[in-house]
Design a protein around this motif. Sequence first.
Motif, mmCIF file in Angstrom:
data_model
loop_
_atom_site.group_PDB
_atom_site.id
_atom_site.type_symbol
_atom_site.label_atom_id
_atom_site.label_comp_id
_atom_site.label_asym_id
_atom_site.label_seq_id
_atom_site.Cartn_x
_atom_site.Cartn_y
_atom_site.Cartn_z
ATOM 1 N N ARG A 1 0.725 -1.045 0.073
ATOM 2 C CA ARG A 1 -0.146 -0.035 -0.083
ATOM 3 C C ARG A 1 0.912 1.326 -0.013
ATOM 4 O O ARG A 1 2.023 1.144 0.492
ATOM 5 N N CYS B 1 -6.647 4.349 -8.031
ATOM 6 C CA CYS B 1 -6.336 3.228 -6.795
ATOM 7 C C CYS B 1 -7.154 2.066 -7.713
ATOM 8 O O CYS B 1 -8.292 1.817 -8.292
ATOM 9 N N ILE C 1 -5.093 -0.882 -3.147
ATOM 10 C CA ILE C 1 -5.906 -1.098 -1.766
ATOM 11 C C ILE C 1 -6.450 -2.281 -1.966
ATOM 12 O O ILE C 1 -7.272 -2.407 -2.919
ATOM 13 N N ASP D 1 -8.572 -4.048 3.416
ATOM 14 C CA ASP D 1 -8.403 -2.857 3.850
ATOM 15 C C ASP D 1 -9.548 -2.148 3.950
ATOM 16 O O ASP D 1 -9.779 -1.347 4.908
ATOM 17 N N VAL E 1 -10.019 5.067 3.405
ATOM 18 C CA VAL E 1 -8.876 4.477 2.544
ATOM 19 C C VAL E 1 -8.873 4.598 1.001
ATOM 20 O O VAL E 1 -8.004 4.639 0.214
#
Length: 785
Positions: free
Chosen positions: A378, A388, A495, A499, A507
């Motif tokens: 990460r 992401c 990610i 998570d 996040v």
Amino acid sequence: MKVIGYSDELSVFPGELVNFFVSCDAESYHADIVKLIHGDTNPDGPGFKVEPVRTDIDTDYEGRVQRVYSGSHVIVDDHPRLRLPVFTLQVLICPTMPTKTEGYWRPGPQGLLTKWDASREAGYGLFIGEDGCLEAWLGDGPGNVHRISSGKPLLAGCWYLASMSVENGTVTLNQEPIVTPTNGRFALASSLQSTTALVMEHSTVRVPNDVDVPLVMAGYVEQLTDEPIGVAVAGGYNGKLDRPRVHAAALPREQIVSQIDNPHGPALVAAWNFQEEITRQGIRETRRITDVSANQLHGRTVNVPTRAVTGYNWRAKEQNFIHATDQYGAIHFHDDDLDDARWAVDFTLKVPDDLPSGLYAARLRADADTDYVPFYVRPLPGREKRICFLVPTASYLAYANDHVTLTAPLAQLFVARAPALQEGNIVLSEHREFGLSTYDVHSDGSGVAYSSRLRPILNMRPGFRHWLSPSLWQFNADLHLIDWLTTLGYEFDVITDQDLHHEGVDVLRPYRVVLTGSHPEYYSEQMLDHLHAYTEGGGRLMYLGANGFYWVINFDPENKNVIEVRKGHGSNAWRCRPGEFHLSFTGEYGTLWRHRGRAPQRLAGVGFGAEGFDVSSYYRRTEDGRSDQLNWMFDGIAPDEKLGDFGLVGDGAAGLELDIYDAALGSPPEALIAANSEGHTDIYLEVLEELFFNVPGSGGTQNGRVRGDIVYFPTANGGAVWSASSIAYCGSLSHNNYDNNISKLTKNVLDRFASDGPPPPGAQRQATTAANTEDTVEPLLDGVG
């Protein structure tokens, strides 16, 4: 395979530690770290791509073979109160495999409630013999073993009260059916009268007072070891146990029966009530087994036996275990359960402080064999990029080490060809102890509800070609996307959905756009809530697959590496038994999100509609797709081009599993349908949850709902969603050296989503009620099918 391994962490930050566990059937192996970019070995594609990373672990290591001890059981540590010259053991049992005469597990006795040291042949216990009859064992250590049999084979799927008493050399063994209209396979007690047995024998065997092994439920101690749990357990039991009791006296039958629901008296040594851990939020302390006696001889489960299952007294009125805890006092054990291989650490990586976010692996090489143990790095907080990739690791776990090609007789019909087996499939067929996927059934035929990452997962490897796909599936298929992003020069972070589950929407907030993998199928309530909050908060989502946000899962509150799913009411590999559809970890209703009122269309605009596994097809732009509103999406693409009539997954971008727009299930009225797939074969069929009756004419050449829809719509606060609606989609990105209309389309959307500008407007349709949904949807689909 000479070398194989796994890690204790899947998602880490730079500077953190990752432990690797390796089993190597060679004198030595070499380990190093590589960055994984592309895992498809198809010669029509860009080829296998990894990049070495310099770290301190790049060296040779001594090889050693590490064993996996599969099979679930309960361990109660040795205690003087369990070393008994006079005693009664009792437990309610519902065996699901009284004899192990078929399949891949060696035949042998099954332990029920035992304090037995097989290395000495000493101790006592209740067992099921190889012939399927209840047995009582006594052993004195020097080799004198007395086994008493009921002589009546147990019936699978039926509840029995099993007990043994020992006093003054007399052993009494009782096998008594417990039959109600709702609790088992048969509803009439007369059906089981022939399996009732009461046997009394004299024995000269005296159990020594130094049998210091633990008491085990659903097995017996094979030997004491240096392994983390301290013992090797054999004699794995398949079936349910309910309300085990130990007494320091020989009780008559009437007193034994009275102890089932009301354990009491001065002779009571231990009374384990499995329902004690049930709370309104599900089962807490999932590995604890509570002794409600004054002695507090608590136990612990090993290898996640299935909890939240119906007990001997289930009355079929309440379906959720948290509302009728006394009727869910059972645990279902299996001889192939596994939550952790429990290997010793071979080496530890300190992730370099400057290692960019991405997908990496420990590469293990011994002789001519290579294994890759993947992990994700990460970004450090404050160093996030604009893009992401949200990795669907829960879905990887759901498919981990599946054996469907070898155990499902319809696999060949399902994929319309002879499935090709990889080396990993062969290894898994020989080593069932590596654990199962949630697409498998246990050796007793019951469905696999739990899956763990703490074991070698052979189909979560670059280069693995899955039997279900003409090419790649899940983990390896998502490398198609990673390769495309890397080759086109996009800077992106990774990610994991784990998570997201544990840390929440924060996040994702640093990212302008989030991309899913090809198949984010398994989602927890937390993950779904956080992803919804991201899009509602102005985030932009590119859903680059299909059959996403489909199954309800959750994570073990005591082990983040274990997921649970309860299957039913959809496209199932198995189906839960009545009363067992709720997740043990949380108490929430399992099965499909659609049946919880949260169909995928509500988040992504599309949801699972059809599947087929022979060849993939292509898309064509719709009337919406040719409108001025969507010109930005198709910049550089001619209006009449076939979109994705090429690719590494079935030779097309629209294939395997397909999602569809459906306003009745929550596709927002502002959504624009940019393209539909077409030309699917009759191997492609609507999914089961779409059907009310099985009727002819449901194949791809006859049914307009067998298609995938590329859909776009804006959300609140500048957010937006774009959905590709095909698992095969990312397999077309690299075609013609990445110069193709699927690559252009994806780049156009990603560039627009990653920009600071406002999202393009959506459709100007009015929201509809369920009553007039069909009138609204039909004009959108003119010409489809």
